[in-house]
Design a protein around this motif. Sequence first.
Motif, PDB file in Angstrom:
ATOM      1  N   MET A  86       0.788  -1.051   0.051  1.00  0.00           N
ATOM      2  CA  MET A  86       0.209  -0.173   0.052  1.00  0.00           C
ATOM      3  C   MET A  86       0.764   1.113   0.318  1.00  0.00           C
ATOM      4  N   THR A  87       2.186   1.265   0.632  1.00  0.00           N
ATOM      5  CA  THR A  87       2.846   2.716   1.335  1.00  0.00           C
ATOM      6  C   THR A  87       3.265   3.029  -0.053  1.00  0.00           C
ATOM      7  N   ALA A  88       4.163   1.848  -1.115  1.00  0.00           N
ATOM      8  CA  ALA A  88       4.838   1.898  -2.287  1.00  0.00           C
ATOM      9  C   ALA A  88       3.435   2.499  -3.640  1.00  0.00           C
ATOM     10  N   VAL A  89       2.156   1.990  -3.895  1.00  0.00           N
ATOM     11  CA  VAL A  89       1.038   2.336  -4.297  1.00  0.00           C
ATOM     12  C   VAL A  89       1.086   3.762  -3.723  1.00  0.00           C
ATOM     13  N   ARG A  90       0.413   4.190  -2.952  1.00  0.00           N
ATOM     14  CA  ARG A  90       0.422   5.736  -2.323  1.00  0.00           C
ATOM     15  C   ARG A  90       1.043   6.247  -2.852  1.00  0.00           C
ATOM     16  N   ARG A  91       2.686   6.356  -2.670  1.00  0.00           N
ATOM     17  CA  ARG A  91       3.631   7.021  -3.445  1.00  0.00           C
ATOM     18  C   ARG A  91       3.356   7.066  -4.373  1.00  0.00           C
ATOM     19  N   SER A  92       2.959   6.376  -5.374  1.00  0.00           N
ATOM     20  CA  SER A  92       3.604   6.218  -7.242  1.00  0.00           C
ATOM     21  C   SER A  92       2.118   6.549  -7.270  1.00  0.00           C
ATOM     22  N   THR A  93       1.047   7.918  -7.185  1.00  0.00           N
ATOM     23  CA  THR A  93      -0.428   7.885  -6.975  1.00  0.00           C
ATOM     24  C   THR A  93      -0.333   8.666  -6.882  1.00  0.00           C
ATOM     25  N   GLY A  94      -1.394  10.024  -7.716  1.00  0.00           N
ATOM     26  CA  GLY A  94      -1.602  11.007  -6.762  1.00  0.00           C
ATOM     27  C   GLY A  94      -3.455  10.989  -7.330  1.00  0.00           C
ATOM     28  N   LEU A  95      -4.309  12.151  -5.941  1.00  0.00           N
ATOM     29  CA  LEU A  95      -5.530  12.613  -5.583  1.00  0.00           C
ATOM     30  C   LEU A  95      -5.213  13.887  -6.041  1.00  0.00           C
ATOM     31  N   GLY A  96      -6.777  13.327  -7.611  1.00  0.00           N
ATOM     32  CA  GLY A  96      -7.224  15.626  -7.456  1.00  0.00           C
ATOM     33  C   GLY A  96      -8.434  15.450  -6.356  1.00  0.00           C
ATOM     34  N   LEU A 119       6.430  22.107  -2.537  1.00  0.00           N
ATOM     35  CA  LEU A 119       7.581  21.843  -0.686  1.00  0.00           C
ATOM     36  C   LEU A 119       6.946  20.583  -0.260  1.00  0.00           C
ATOM     37  N   LEU A 120       5.925  20.087  -0.294  1.00  0.00           N
ATOM     38  CA  LEU A 120       5.800  18.861   0.110  1.00  0.00           C
ATOM     39  C   LEU A 120       6.128  17.541  -0.346  1.00  0.00           C
ATOM     40  N   ALA A 121       6.460  17.971  -2.094  1.00  0.00           N
ATOM     41  CA  ALA A 121       6.565  16.817  -2.748  1.00  0.00           C
ATOM     42  C   ALA A 121       7.972  16.730  -2.917  1.00  0.00           C
ATOM     43  N   ARG A 122       8.269  18.005  -2.805  1.00  0.00           N
ATOM     44  CA  ARG A 122      10.162  17.782  -2.179  1.00  0.00           C
ATOM     45  C   ARG A 122      10.669  17.085  -1.512  1.00  0.00           C
ATOM     46  N   ARG A 123       9.804  17.919  -0.655  1.00  0.00           N
ATOM     47  CA  ARG A 123      10.632  16.932   0.752  1.00  0.00           C
ATOM     48  C   ARG A 123      10.063  15.736   1.268  1.00  0.00           C
ATOM     49  N   PHE A 124       8.621  15.374   0.779  1.00  0.00           N
ATOM     50  CA  PHE A 124       9.094  13.768   1.066  1.00  0.00           C
ATOM     51  C   PHE A 124       8.590  12.595  -0.722  1.00  0.00           C
ATOM     52  N   GLY A 125       8.901  13.192  -1.317  1.00  0.00           N
ATOM     53  CA  GLY A 125       8.962  12.462  -2.389  1.00  0.00           C
ATOM     54  C   GLY A 125       9.790  12.289  -2.942  1.00  0.00           C
ATOM     55  N   LEU A 185      -0.485  16.513 -10.173  1.00  0.00           N
ATOM     56  CA  LEU A 185       0.499  16.599 -10.126  1.00  0.00           C
ATOM     57  C   LEU A 185       1.840  17.036 -10.719  1.00  0.00           C
ATOM     58  N   ILE A 186       2.443  17.580  -9.379  1.00  0.00           N
ATOM     59  CA  ILE A 186       3.126  18.427  -9.053  1.00  0.00           C
ATOM     60  C   ILE A 186       3.630  16.792  -8.795  1.00  0.00           C
ATOM     61  N   GLY A 187       3.092  15.999  -7.604  1.00  0.00           N
ATOM     62  CA  GLY A 187       4.429  14.729  -7.523  1.00  0.00           C
ATOM     63  C   GLY A 187       4.076  14.224  -8.298  1.00  0.00           C
ATOM     64  N   CYS A 188       3.992  14.353  -9.141  1.00  0.00           N
ATOM     65  CA  CYS A 188       4.620  13.170 -10.484  1.00  0.00           C
ATOM     66  C   CYS A 188       3.924  12.185 -10.556  1.00  0.00           C
ATOM     67  N   PRO A 189       2.601  11.468 -10.432  1.00  0.00           N
ATOM     68  CA  PRO A 189       2.182  10.595 -10.403  1.00  0.00           C
ATOM     69  C   PRO A 189       1.955   9.028 -10.938  1.00  0.00           C
ATOM     70  N   ARG A 190       2.453   8.325 -11.411  1.00  0.00           N
ATOM     71  CA  ARG A 190       1.631   7.132 -12.490  1.00  0.00           C
ATOM     72  C   ARG A 190       0.514   7.252 -12.273  1.00  0.00           C
ATOM     73  N   LEU A 191      -0.690   6.954 -10.973  1.00  0.00           N
ATOM     74  CA  LEU A 191      -1.542   7.355 -11.418  1.00  0.00           C
ATOM     75  C   LEU A 191      -2.350   8.215 -11.164  1.00  0.00           C
ATOM     76  N   LEU A 192      -3.287   8.581 -11.843  1.00  0.00           N
ATOM     77  CA  LEU A 192      -4.066  10.251 -10.854  1.00  0.00           C
ATOM     78  C   LEU A 192      -5.402   9.685 -11.307  1.00  0.00           C
ATOM     79  N   ALA A 193      -5.888   9.905  -9.609  1.00  0.00           N
ATOM     80  CA  ALA A 193      -7.022   9.382  -9.606  1.00  0.00           C
ATOM     81  C   ALA A 193      -8.218  10.837  -8.634  1.00  0.00           C
ATOM     82  N   VAL A 194      -8.861  10.782  -9.966  1.00  0.00           N
ATOM     83  CA  VAL A 194      -9.919  11.917 -10.177  1.00  0.00           C
ATOM     84  C   VAL A 194     -11.752  12.036  -9.535  1.00  0.00           C
ATOM     85  N   ASP A 195     -11.825  11.810  -8.510  1.00  0.00           N
ATOM     86  CA  ASP A 195     -13.493  11.854  -8.031  1.00  0.00           C
ATOM     87  C   ASP A 195     -14.511  13.114  -8.170  1.00  0.00           C
TER      88      ASP A 195
END
Length: 307
Positions: A86-96, A119-125, A185-195
């Motif tokens: 789950m952690t790896a999936v969470r890091r490789s995906t992004g929530l709209g 800033l968050l993307a640079r610090r944690f990603g 998209l700033i976090g450069c996800p491999r999968l973007l999720a939009v509700d």
Amino acid sequence: MNQSPRPAGEAHSPPGAAVMTQGLGVRGPRGWAFSDINITAAPGALIAVVGPSGTGRTCLLLALTGRMRITAGLAEVGEYRLPRQMTAVRRSTGLGPVPGVSDLEPALTVAEQLRERALLARRFGGSLRGLLRPRAERAADSRARIDNALSRAGLDLDTLPKGPRTAVRDLERLEALRLSVALALIGCPRLLAVDDADLKLSAADQARAWSMLRGIADGGTTVLAVCSEPPQGAVVVTTRRADRPREASGLNATSTTSAASTTSGPGELDGARKSSQTSKTRKTRQDRTAHEHEEGAPDAIAEAGRA
């Protein structure tokens, strides 16, 4: 052979993630949020999730981005498996936009919201080496990420009422959707999720929203979008269960009762009564199943932050 220069920030865009599920389900404290979901989608696909309200569409979106633990079936997002990774999936995906999970901050300006996410993307990603780079390089990288994300989301800050200083609360619905997508998209996800990709949008704005999401998918990022009406060419996934009660079930029960009233023989009458009772029992079970799904979905969303 000479190659054309790459747009700013494109080097940050990783390839999309393939999505595969078998019998996927999430059960909350009061029932199933969704169950028996099967998906096969290639990297860079546009996946549309449809179904009546209360059938676990948002829960499915959260589960496939590693933000809600699945309780049945198997799922793969890229090379990662759920629920084990789950952690790896969470890091490789992004929530709209996901109400209650990734809401915009109305008090911030658009520029502030973008800088905060970068800033968050640079610090944690990012990597430790990236954090140790000179300040000027880090700033340039953040600017490139933001510019690339805004371009892919189709959000031109100069067209906003106060430019980058426009408050988030003053954005139109489509502008807010574009901003939410850009932030992801700033976090450069491999999968973007939009509700709720097409919620409260005019027909023209819905077309613009789908054009944006399709462009992102064509650029290589897999897109998973909850919607009321799927666009053409999308991989369509429905959360409606086959055994859910439909309007026709009520008509069938009425028809059975009418047939009973026209029979004359005692045996025929008893048989009709038994048939009517069986139909009523089946409908009660279907209603209970539907109720469990609708009650379970909000509970499962509430548990998302604890996964």
